[in-house]
Write a protein that holds these residues in place. Structure first.
Motif, PDB file in Angstrom:
ATOM      1  N   SER A 112       0.867  -1.242  -0.056  1.00  0.00           N
ATOM      2  CA  SER A 112       0.041  -0.004  -0.151  1.00  0.00           C
ATOM      3  C   SER A 112       0.839   1.116   0.058  1.00  0.00           C
ATOM      4  CB  SER A 112      -0.870  -0.062   1.402  1.00  0.00           C
ATOM      5  OG  SER A 112      -0.153   0.185   2.380  1.00  0.00           O
ATOM      6  N   TRP A 124       1.572  -4.611  12.375  1.00  0.00           N
ATOM      7  CA  TRP A 124       0.350  -5.466  11.989  1.00  0.00           C
ATOM      8  C   TRP A 124      -0.880  -5.379  12.836  1.00  0.00           C
ATOM      9  CZ3 TRP A 124       0.521  -8.531   7.558  1.00  0.00           C
ATOM     10  CH2 TRP A 124       1.795  -8.973   6.979  1.00  0.00           C
ATOM     11  N   GLU A 165      -6.650 -10.093   8.533  1.00  0.00           N
ATOM     12  CA  GLU A 165      -5.087  -9.502   8.552  1.00  0.00           C
ATOM     13  C   GLU A 165      -5.151  -8.164   7.799  1.00  0.00           C
ATOM     14  OE1 GLU A 165      -3.460 -13.156   6.394  1.00  0.00           O
ATOM     15  OE2 GLU A 165      -2.850 -13.738   8.367  1.00  0.00           O
ATOM     16  N   GLY A 166      -4.054  -7.494   8.148  1.00  0.00           N
ATOM     17  CA  GLY A 166      -3.683  -6.269   7.625  1.00  0.00           C
ATOM     18  C   GLY A 166      -2.496  -5.413   8.486  1.00  0.00           C
ATOM     19  N   TRP A 167      -2.432  -4.348   8.133  1.00  0.00           N
ATOM     20  CA  TRP A 167      -1.299  -3.460   8.707  1.00  0.00           C
ATOM     21  C   TRP A 167      -1.862  -2.155   9.088  1.00  0.00           C
ATOM     22  CZ3 TRP A 167      -0.113  -5.943   4.184  1.00  0.00           C
ATOM     23  CH2 TRP A 167      -0.230  -5.041   3.232  1.00  0.00           C
ATOM     24  N   SER A 179      -4.535  -1.012   6.078  1.00  0.00           N
ATOM     25  CA  SER A 179      -4.765  -1.755   4.687  1.00  0.00           C
ATOM     26  C   SER A 179      -5.143  -3.245   5.373  1.00  0.00           C
ATOM     27  CB  SER A 179      -3.228  -2.121   4.070  1.00  0.00           C
ATOM     28  OG  SER A 179      -2.768  -0.695   3.686  1.00  0.00           O
ATOM     29  N   LEU A 180      -6.363  -3.832   4.688  1.00  0.00           N
ATOM     30  CA  LEU A 180      -6.747  -4.843   5.061  1.00  0.00           C
ATOM     31  C   LEU A 180      -6.651  -6.114   4.006  1.00  0.00           C
ATOM     32  CD1 LEU A 180     -10.239  -3.695   6.460  1.00  0.00           C
ATOM     33  CD2 LEU A 180      -7.950  -4.159   7.689  1.00  0.00           C
ATOM     34  N   LEU A 181      -5.975  -7.172   4.483  1.00  0.00           N
ATOM     35  CA  LEU A 181      -5.801  -8.170   3.485  1.00  0.00           C
ATOM     36  C   LEU A 181      -7.253  -9.202   3.327  1.00  0.00           C
ATOM     37  CD1 LEU A 181      -2.298  -9.221   4.265  1.00  0.00           C
ATOM     38  CD2 LEU A 181      -2.902  -7.738   2.490  1.00  0.00           C
ATOM     39  N   LYS A 182      -7.810  -8.970   2.172  1.00  0.00           N
ATOM     40  CA  LYS A 182      -8.963  -9.823   2.203  1.00  0.00           C
ATOM     41  C   LYS A 182      -8.657 -11.464   1.858  1.00  0.00           C
ATOM     42  CE  LYS A 182     -12.637  -8.176   0.007  1.00  0.00           C
ATOM     43  NZ  LYS A 182     -13.607  -7.680  -1.221  1.00  0.00           N
ATOM     44  N   VAL A 187      -6.473  -6.155  -1.350  1.00  0.00           N
ATOM     45  CA  VAL A 187      -5.948  -5.167  -0.408  1.00  0.00           C
ATOM     46  C   VAL A 187      -6.897  -3.939  -0.436  1.00  0.00           C
ATOM     47  CG1 VAL A 187      -4.178  -4.018   0.740  1.00  0.00           C
ATOM     48  CG2 VAL A 187      -3.530  -5.888  -0.453  1.00  0.00           C
ATOM     49  N   THR A 189      -7.641  -0.327   1.411  1.00  0.00           N
ATOM     50  CA  THR A 189      -6.719   0.549   2.214  1.00  0.00           C
ATOM     51  C   THR A 189      -7.599   1.786   2.322  1.00  0.00           C
ATOM     52  OG1 THR A 189      -4.795  -0.164   1.004  1.00  0.00           O
ATOM     53  CG2 THR A 189      -4.597   2.096   1.975  1.00  0.00           C
ATOM     54  N   CYS A 241     -12.997   0.005   3.856  1.00  0.00           N
ATOM     55  CA  CYS A 241     -12.289   0.019   5.165  1.00  0.00           C
ATOM     56  C   CYS A 241     -12.708   1.447   5.794  1.00  0.00           C
ATOM     57  CB  CYS A 241     -10.754  -0.096   4.969  1.00  0.00           C
ATOM     58  SG  CYS A 241     -10.023   0.228   6.567  1.00  0.00           S
TER      59      CYS A 241
END
Length: 828
Positions: A112, A124, A165-167, A179-182, A187, A189, A241
């Motif tokens: 991102s 994270w 999950e994401g950061w 940022s989220l990991l689908k 991603v 963001t 998000c």
């Protein structure tokens, strides 16, 4: 605190490597270390590099061109230790993961960005898993009492409560980006301002609350300005998000309100929460050009006093008194030399504001200390609440044995000091990257240099080994403190604690404790032979579960027990030495497999047959504990497992004779499998009960003595001795290593003398997991375990389903739990 080794770049003065500014470093729970440098080319352009290494083989550094256009400001490992985040001064964030599950092969596929905005803090999102260590209960019998699961909500949950999950990152202009990991790989963001009035954020840190919120601490770099705190809530609304922020109470550093120190420390140089999941305690460091001061603050709930006039109108009763959140200073240091780096403990020993008494009683426990590095080259560990000094280290570069001792020349520049530091996940080791780019590994004693009874020191190490066993973290840093004389006691105590647990938990941890015992036994010449036995037991357990999983009931409406369970029950009940009589009691239709599957498993079945033959031949020499396989001769459970496998192999041999183990016999009429099963059953009967094992009778020993004249005994290729550092470290003698050059380490002579471990030059090598011969100079790409040294081919030569099922067991990790690393063709 002692220096273990120093690793530096080859020909540093002429090299193009130079320390990056700022310098970033991160240590994962798998004992992988990532750090940054800059690579300068002839045109003076900089390439920003990320270096990843395993602490057991630090010279085998894997350097990655990060692709970042600006200096890398942050590195962060995820909770599993298999993915790495990197962020730069241009707002770009990249997520790195292992390619083919290899610790020395990394790739970045997602990321991102916040264009043009430097990232000052990165983390994270929390997955909701928090384990608390209870040091005061380290002597308890149950793991559930020593390590308890803390109720902690993930930062964001998917349907069903699964953590997403994401950061999250904070930028220099006061933005927070998430940022989220689908699950699909996309991603999501979103970016928001921390508050309506944006300002410069020179320093920031991120922590998490038990309720699933995120707390961000931010400062503009001036000690005259307040340190501000914000609560951040993340949610997903309509596939987008959403970020909501709220201002929390702020604080001014105490040194700025003291008239005597008001202008002495103008800049805040370090801002850290004491733990990622502890947003109530923060560490602040204010500095001048030559000195620093450190303060520890805590957020408390306090009652708000109510004026008597309002109490008469509405009296305050009981708990109805209004409460407010307020920052209170816990402790502060005197003037120190300028702090250059800070390292915080990752060991989750929970301390609240009222735990200062408990903290003082256990003040010599390493998880309670944080580390400060100073510009004069010294390092201090201080208590994380009281800030009292617990241990100190003064740097000195180790010299090679052939290097003459010279006086250190006087230099006008700054002394060599750590610019970035990280503590290991058990706080027993510290890694530092200095301003010359060298990596130093330090050992931190569990007693922090204070005299402890040997029994108490052993209890410290045992407690941390159990913690690694429960969490699955790598325990390399604990092995740094195990002396050869402690190995036997540690293995016995570890086994005692393991047997006290519930059977279900024992089954979950069965492979992990074997790997832990094997790594401990490498450290002592008296126990090194048992390393082979523990690795062989791991291999036997994996083969047994794989072969039994291939068995299917003949009818769908079968009883509760699986064919594998019925096989174990019948073989335990029938003690007949005739393999055919045992086989008659089984429903052979449950053992019918495809012919191609049976043929693909031949190498594994061959190993079972060879190992049974090796054990029986070694029975007359059972008095020698230095012979690999010694412990199996008294292990009724393992002998019973081998007996079950022999029965299964016999049945499969009726379907596909070519899948049977091949023996070279002196007589054409001899039934080799029947002979081995008969002798194995007699040996199993001697030690199958839980009581003391009876000695095998003379007739059995005599028959085993005759076996070499009846069958050709193959030479078993035991797992090779690892080429790592930990079993070769010399006390008080730090090593000097170079990146990219394998060192000449002192060999373990006791290991080389063991039967099965010595190798002649040009001897054919073997794939230890597929049991395939690779030749003296393998042409196939191979990978090796970073811990046990097990070697296997990178790509599968067989496409059979059963073989794939076997290979899936160790595709991510070795059977011992170690990570894989690619090895050169000429050096398997």
């Amino acid at each position: 605190m002692e220096l273990v080794y120093v690793c530096e770049w080859e020909n540093w003065a002429k090299n193009t490597y130079c320390p990056s500014l700022p310098l970033a470093c991160a240590w994962s729970c798998r004992n992988l270390i990532a750090f940054t440098t800059d690579l300068r080319n002839d045109d003076q352009d900089l390439t920003h590099m990320i270096h990843i290494l395993d602490t057991e083989h630090p010279w085998e550094v894997h350097s990655v061109n990060s692709g970042h256009s600006e200096a890398i400001t942050c590195l962060e490992w995820d909770q599993s230790g298999s993915r790495l985040l990197s962020a730069d001064a241009d707002g770009h964030i990249k997520c790195w993961s292992m390619a083919d599950h290899l610790a020395n092969s990394w790739e970045s596929s997602v990321g991102s960005q916040v264009e043009g905005d430097s990232i000052v803090a990165l983390s994270w999102l929390h997955n909701g898993v928090k384990l608390a260590l209870h040091v005061e209960k380290s002597g308890a019998s149950s793991f559930g009492e020593k390590f308890s699961r803390v109720k902690f909500s993930p930062s964001l949950t998917l349907f069903g409560g699964k953590p997403m999950e994401g950061w999250i990152a904070v930028t220099v202009s006061g933005l927070v980006t998430v940022s989220l990991l689908k699950p699909s790989g996309q991603v999501l963001t979103s970016t928001e301002s921390l508050c309506r009035l944006r300002g410069r954020v020179a320093l920031a840190d991120i922590a998490f609350t038990g309720g699933g919120n995120i707390v961000v601490a931010a400062a503009d770099g001036s000690s005259a300005s307040p340190v501000k705190f914000y609560k951040v809530c993340v949610s997903v609304v309509s596939e987008k998000c959403r970020i909501d922020t709220e201002i929390l109470p702020s604080l001014f550093m105490r040194c700025t309100t003291d008239p005597n120190r008001k202008d002495r420390f103008p800049a805040i140089t370090h801002l850290k929460f004491l733990a990622r999941d502890m947003s109530e305690q923060v560490l602040l460091c204010a500095s001048s050009q030559t000195s620093s001061l450190v303060e520890c603050w805590s957020l408390r709930k306090e009652g708000l006093p109510v004026n008597n006039i309002f109490q008469q109108i509405s009296p305050v009763v009981g708990d109805k008194q209004p409460m407010i959140l307020k920052w209170r200073i816990l402790s502060a240091t005197n003037d120190l030399d300028r702090v250059s780096a800070v390292a915080l403990p990752k060991l989750p020993i929970s301390l609240t504001n009222t735990d200062l008494k408990v903290a003082s009683e256990t003040q010599f426990y390493p998880g309670l200390g944080l580390v400060l590095a100073f510009q004069d080259g010294s390092v201090q560990m201080v208590h994380r609440l009281s800030l009292q000094t617990m241990a100190a280290f003064y740097s000195s570069t180790p010299r090679s044995l052939d290097e003459p001792t010279l006086k250190r020349p006087r230099t006008t520049g700054p002394a060599v000091h750590f610019k970035a530091m990280q503590l290991s996940w058990t706080s027993l080791a510290l890694v530092g990257i200095d301003n010359h780019g060298k990596l130093s590994m330090l050992r931190i004693s569990p007693s922090l240099g204070h005299p402890l009874e040997p029994k108490l020191a052993l209890q410290h190490l045992l407690f941390l080994l159990e913690y690694c066993m429960v969490t699955g973290y790598d325990w390399w840093d604990i092995l740094l403190h195990v002396q050869p004389g402690m190995v036997q006691s540690l293995v016995e105590r570890l086994h005692e604690e393991y047997t006290r647990q519930k059977p279900a938990l024992q089954q979950v941890l069965s492979t992990r404790i074997l790997a832990m015992k094997a790594s401990l036994c490498k450290l002592s010449p008296c126990t090194v032979a048992r390393v082979c036995d523990y690795h062989t037991k791991l291999f036997l357990m994996a083969i047994t579960s794989t072969l039994k999983s291939l068995l299917r009931p003949h009818f769908l409406n079968t009883p509760d027990k699986s064919p594998g369970d019925r096989l174990a029950e019948i073989c335990a009940k029938i003690t007949d030495v005739d393999i055919d009589k045992v086989m008659i009691n089984l429903k052979t239709e449950e053992f019918v497999l495809d012919m191609n599957t049976l043929q693909a498993l031949q190498q594994l079945l061959q190993w079972v047959g060879d190992f049974v033959l090796y054990l029986l031949v070694s029975l007359p020499n059972q008095g020698s504990p230095l012979r690999p396989g010694h412990s199996f001769l008294r292990d009724g459970t393992s002998l019973g497992t081998l007996r079950e496998l022999m029965v299964v192999i016999r049945i499969w041999g009726l379907l596909k004779p070519s899948c049977l183990p091949v023996y070279t016999a002196t007589s054409d009429t001899q039934d080799s499998m029947s002979l081995l099963f008969r002798l194995l059953t007699k040996l199993w009967i001697c030690c199958r009960d839980e009581g003391p094992a009876s000695e095998p009778d003379e007739g059995l020993v005599d028959e085993c003595c005759l076996l070499p004249s009846q069958l050709l005994v193959p030479s078993l290729d035991w797992l090779p001795a690892s080429d790592g550092l930990v079993s070769r470290l010399q006390p008080k003698q730090p090593l000097r290593l170079r990146f990219g050059r394998a060192p000449t380490l002192p060999s373990n002579t006791s290991t080389l003398q063991l039967d099965g471990l010595a190798r002649a030059p040009g001897q054919p090598k073997i794939d230890h997991l597929r049991r395939l011969h690779l030749g003296a100079y393998p042409t196939e790409e191979c990978k090796a375990c970073t811990r046990c040294g097990c070697v296997t081919m990178l790509k599968s030569p067989n496409k059979a389903t059963a073989v794939k099922q076997w290979e899936q067991r160790w595709i991510k990790n070795c059977l011992c739990g170690g990570l894989w690393r690619r090895v050169p063709l000429s050096c398997p």
